[in-house]
Design an enzyme around this catalytic site. Sequence first.
Site: not given
Ligand code: NAP
Ligand code: GDD
Length: 342
Positions: A130, A132, A158
């Site tokens: 990520t 992050e 991570k």
């Molecule tokens: P998500 O919607 O929160 O999905 C996370 C998945 O992990 C869910 O299926 C959850 O199961 C499963 N999980 C959580 N804890 C587990 C455990 N102990 N054992 C097995 N499965 C478990 O996340 P996403 O947005 O699809 O992201 C997928 C991956 O990419 C994550 O690793 C995230 O950190 C990474 N990532 C996401 C982003 C983004 O912007 N979306 C960016 C960079 C990296 P449940 O449904 O049961 O909760």
């Molecule tokens: N969740 C949330 N809720 N975020 C808020 C809010 C709120 O009400 N208001 C403002 N934000 C701001 C957060 O402080 C952050 O700066 C930004 O919106 C994005 O927040 P999120 O959508 O929670 O995502 P994230 O950037 O912290 O993390 C996501 O992206 C990562 C990749 O950079 C997640 O998907 C992580 O799993 C992923 O790794």
Amino acid sequence: MKKIALIYGATGQDGSYLADFLLKKKYHVHAIKRKSSSLNTERIDHIYEKNTKNFFLHYGDITDPISVNEIIHSVNPDEIYNLAAQSHVAVSFKIPNYTAQVNALGALNILEAIKSSKKRNKIKYYQAGTSEMYGKVQENPQSENTPFYPRSPYGVAKLFAHWITINYREAYDLFACNGILFNHESPRRGETFVTRKITIGLCKIKLGIQKKLILGNLYAKRDWGHAKDYVEAQWLMMQQKKPEDFVIATGHTHTVKSFIIECAKQLNLKIIWKGKGIKTKGYDKNGKCIIECSKKYFRPSEVDFLLGNAKKARSKLKWKPNFNFSKLVKDMITNDYEKLKS
Ligand code: NAP
Ligand code: GDD
């Protein structure tokens, strides 16, 4: 012969799109779901209903090495995608130990199971890294060569997973690669992430079923893409001859406030902005406050700015996103508006 893929995190946003994608490519897809007190397969139910022949669900948990070993050794996959995580950054400050168990040690459990498998040099492993990890960014834009500086227990955990993936690749010659993915969203995005919270909140305000949307930091900037494009990149990394790490990003960054403005534009909802910082408020055309900020949603340490440089992926993987910022917003808004209206 059909390829076999194993997806950890298949019930999540990315895992469900990846399952759709791999089934279209004729894979046999094995998906892990966790035991839960209520149904947690909403994002993959459509597959289960119509494609049971090539799709197999297993109970499992990435923190349980016994189950990880058992599943990997019995499924014998060609490709393992580790998308499982406690993926909420703000929540990771509240449950840091648990976040580390899942996000850091979970990856190690899978890598160990691969290492002890007879097929170890044939199994390919993808680690969901990520942006992050860049946290307090040391360079703009961020590429594969930018030093990391995580700002949350989520980011730190991570980073362990990132480096243990590289270590197992170098020490044991495994095909193990890291994607360093910037934020990606979709209609299947979890409802507590900011983009989905905004699309649902504004649709409800437009439909008159919610009065106000309360958010945190409106001035953080993110490089937002669409999850459908990003799962394709994950697959492309696994089709390379040699395992390497890749940044996946759009190369454009926007504030949270700009995301709100784009949603409002597409909903034809007028917002008049007043105030600065945490005192920023949004008013509708009748002068009613519909958006405000609360300290509750601020993080102990914030990632203020992310902007990715995906040059390597564009040239080596030939990866190119299909969704730009306004197309992404349109997909999310259309979906939520239709669902809420009915
Ligand atoms: P998500 O919607 O929160 O999905 C996370 C998945 O992990 C869910 O299926 C959850 O199961 C499963 N999980 C959580 N804890 C587990 C455990 N102990 N054992 C097995 N499965 C478990 O996340 P996403 O947005 O699809 O992201 C997928 C991956 O990419 C994550 O690793 C995230 O950190 C990474 N990532 C996401 C982003 C983004 O912007 N979306 C960016 C960079 C990296 P449940 O449904 O049961 O909760
Ligand atoms: N969740 C949330 N809720 N975020 C808020 C809010 C709120 O009400 N208001 C403002 N934000 C701001 C957060 O402080 C952050 O700066 C930004 O919106 C994005 O927040 P999120 O959508 O929670 O995502 P994230 O950037 O912290 O993390 C996501 O992206 C990562 C990749 O950079 C997640 O998907 C992580 O799993 C992923 O790794």
